[in-house]
Enzyme design. Structure first.
Site, short mmCIF file in Angstrom:
data_model
loop_
_atom_site.label_atom_id
_atom_site.label_comp_id
_atom_site.label_asym_id
_atom_site.label_seq_id
_atom_site.Cartn_x
_atom_site.Cartn_y
_atom_site.Cartn_z
N GLU A 1 -104.76 29.01 -34.90
CA GLU A 1 -105.21 27.62 -34.83
C GLU A 1 -105.91 27.26 -36.14
O GLU A 1 -106.59 28.11 -36.72
CB GLU A 1 -106.21 27.42 -33.68
CG GLU A 1 -105.62 27.51 -32.28
CD GLU A 1 -105.13 26.16 -31.76
OE1 GLU A 1 -105.19 25.16 -32.50
OE2 GLU A 1 -104.69 26.12 -30.61
N CYS A 2 -105.77 26.01 -36.56
CA CYS A 2 -106.49 25.62 -37.77
C CYS A 2 -107.93 25.23 -37.45
O CYS A 2 -108.74 25.05 -38.35
CB CYS A 2 -105.78 24.48 -38.48
SG CYS A 2 -105.22 23.20 -37.40
N GLY A 3 -108.25 25.11 -36.15
CA GLY A 3 -109.64 24.81 -35.78
C GLY A 3 -109.83 23.39 -35.30
O GLY A 3 -110.94 23.00 -34.95
#
Ligand code: SF4
Length: 234
Positions: A221-223
């Site tokens: 996930e990129c966050g």
């Protein structure tokens, strides 16, 4: 007496299963001129742009231009703006691309790179809004399985609207084809979920669509859509 979170849960229950355009319209009425779609140009976001554009909803559209997007993604950005006569703004405040000769930032620390180029500009843009719209679907990742069509985003402190939460990928693609909506041509070349060019690879048949993101690393996930962990039982 009901709390604001009870009210939001009741609204989510009332909107569950309703057409995405109806959910978007309800959210736009709830947050006049303070609602925006965070568009990453994936198929779900292209469909949401189509719904917003065709209905003329007062929902802004912005993207996170990391400086490392595929040329095909940049072309899609222009194509959507032209077709729907809308502006898709680049959220300001992201870190600039690394200079020539520097070690690529995703090799130094991919989490820090995503934080500087995605999470921080997103946080700054969301601070101006009452709600944000996303294309996330419950069946994309285990973390997203509990997403509601409208919910409180405790991480960023505003409402999060997920009109396609209950849809499948097949439903999304059927709607895109029916509407002739522009999408990223990289999907036809084996790319599932598409992010920055250096961190995205095609997926093999049978692989999870997100398997090509940060391939070979634990990062998934990129966050942007991380959900707070559930409270610990006492
Ligand atoms: Fe950096 Fe890769 Fe994250 Fe893009 S996806 S911001 S290049 S680490």
């Amino acid at each position: 007496m009901t709390s604001p979170s009870d009210d939001l849960a009741a609204l989510a229950a009332a909107l569950e299963g309703r057409p995405p355009a109806e959910i978007l319209a309800a959210a736009a009425a709830r947050h006049p001129r303070r609602l925006a779609l965070a568009c990453s140009f994936g198929p779900e976001d292209c469909l949401l742009v189509d719904l917003i554009g065709r209905a003329g909803l007062l929902i802004d559209v912005f993207t996170l231009d990391t400086g490392y997007l595929f040329p095909e993604t940049l072309a899609l950005w222009k194509a959507l703006e032209a077709r729907y006569r809308i502006r898709i703004e680049a959220a300001p405040g992201g870190a600039p691309p690394a200079g020539p000769g520097a070690t690529p930032p995703w090799e130094v620390d991919a989490d820090a790179c995503c934080d500087a180029r995605k999470v921080r500009p997103l946080r700054a843009r969301l601070a101006t809004l009452g709600g944000w719209v996303t294309g996330l679907r419950r069946d994309q990742t285990p973390d997203r399985a509990s997403a509601r069509v409208i919910e409180w985003d405790a991480r960023f402190g505003l409402e999060k609207v997920n009109p396609l939460a209950g849809w499948t990928s097949e439903q999304v693609w059927a709607a895109l084809r029916a509407g002739g909506v522009p999408t990223n041509p990289l999907h036809a070349r084996g790319y599932g979920s598409i992010g920055c060019a250096p961190c995205t690879s095609p997926v093999r048949p049978g692989e999870d669509p997100r398997a090509g993101r940060w391939r070979g690393s634990e990062k998934k996930e990129c966050g942007l859509h991380l959900r707070p962990p559930p409270p610990k039982a006492r």
